[in-house]
Design an enzyme around this catalytic site. Structure first.
Site, short mmCIF file in Angstrom:
data_model
loop_
_atom_site.label_atom_id
_atom_site.label_comp_id
_atom_site.label_asym_id
_atom_site.label_seq_id
_atom_site.Cartn_x
_atom_site.Cartn_y
_atom_site.Cartn_z
N CYS A 1 -8.85 -2.15 3.97
CA CYS A 1 -10.12 -1.75 4.83
C CYS A 1 -11.01 -0.72 3.94
O CYS A 1 -10.44 0.41 3.70
CB CYS A 1 -9.48 -1.05 5.93
SG CYS A 1 -10.88 -0.25 6.85
N CYS B 1 -11.84 2.83 5.60
CA CYS B 1 -10.49 3.45 5.47
C CYS B 1 -10.71 4.38 4.26
O CYS B 1 -10.04 5.50 4.21
CB CYS B 1 -8.90 2.56 5.41
SG CYS B 1 -9.00 1.65 7.25
#
Length: 328
Positions: A31, A34
């Protein structure tokens, strides 16, 4: 280390018990957002972590799918704030401003509660007589208060809404012995020991258990000591409260018996575990207090808390990254 890397559900559940506040960062290695917000999160953790009080954690959702499912994580990153083991607030997505705002507010509340000595209660003032089961939270805030119905209540006592009051019950401090004309923060049955409670919800719930609080105390102007509930029958997804005769003709989804040893001596609360598979998509509950644990004609209930999960959960394989293109 400012941020605790979670490697098991047991480790995380232990932190929920030992630390008053826990902040969880659910992320995935693939991700992009993230990774982008990680320095912001790490900085906040470095500044605000306090042993056994505010704990910052990181949870790899791919590795800890049980935890991600238990807390309804649907996309990465997702930040969840817990207080006293209960899910308090969620921030979905890589929004540094929002994340900073939520965590700074949390730190402010924690400092304020320390100064006033109210650590035993949550900052939102929600009293809880027992700790929710691991992986679940208190979802009593989903009760539609205006739709509550309670049959066979003593009208000189409290109304159905007091059962879901967020404040600490007066019976806990020995103040639940007021005269009949005063307003009570508990309910009692009237003509016999039975009570029929209809609870509609604002959302579809998965109900894991109920926490029922009851103090068996006589009033100053009444020598009869009310009973605590013993047999409780539960019905789901009814459009209205059941009549007592009607309940006899309809099979209960589950009937439980609360034993004397189930009542916590300090909080007057019993945990009623449900057959979770039968309470997966619940829009309303009818709680039939069939009888009590003695020979009195009165039955008393002070609080009811609903433990479970609000909302439907998606297949973990269909999680999407907020702000990122799905990976292969």
């Amino acid at each position: 280390m400012a941020v605790v890397k979670i490697s098991s559900a047991e480790q995380f559940n232990s932190l929920l018990t030992s630390s008053r506040f826990v902040v969880a960062d659910f992320y995935a290695d693939w991700c992009g957002p993230c990774k982008a917000i990680a320095p912001v999160y790490d900085s906040l953790a470095s500044q605000l972590s306090r042993p056994n009080h505010i704990t910052f954690t990181k949870i790899n959702g791919d590795e800890q799918q049980q935890l991600a499912q238990a807390y309804g994580v649907r996309a990465y990153p997702t930040f969840i704030v817990f207080e006293n083991g209960n899910k308090k607030q969620t921030v979905a997505g890589a929004d540094p401003r929002k994340l900073n705002e939520v965590i700074q507010t949390l730190a402010s509340e924690a400092t304020k509660s320390d100064a006033t000595g109210t650590a035993e209660s949550s900052s939102s003032g929600v009293w809880s007589g027992a700790t929710p089961a691991k992986g679940y939270s208190d979802v009593t805030d989903q009760v539609e208060i205006k739709g509550l119905e309670l049959l066979n209540r003593d009208t000189e006592r409290g109304e159905a809404r007091v059962l879901f009051d967020k404040s600490k019950p007066s019976g806990l401090s020995g103040k639940g012995k007021g005269k009949a004309e005063s307003k009570s923060d508990w309910v009692e049955s009237d003509t016999d020991e039975q009570l029929m409670l209809y609870i509609p919800f604002n959302a579809t719930l998965k109900v894991h258990s109920l926490h029922i609080t009851s103090f068996a105390e006589a009033d100053e102007d009444d020598d009869e000591v009310p009973m605590r509930p013993k047999t409780v029958s539960l019905y789901t997804n009814r459009s209205h409260v059941l009549g007592f005769d009607e309940a006899e003709d309809i099979p209960a989804v589950q009937t439980v018996e609360i034993k004397a040893e189930d009542w916590d001596a300090k909080t007057g609360t019993a945990k009623v575990d449900l057959r979770f598979v039968k309470f997966q998509n619940v829009t309303s509950l009818v709680v039939f207090f069939v009888d009590g644990d003695g020979d009195s004609e009165k039955l008393r209930v002070d609080r009811v808390r609903i433990i479970g999960d609000a909302g439907e959960k998606r297949d973990m394989g269909k999680l999407e990254k907020i702000g990122d293109e799905p990976g292969e």
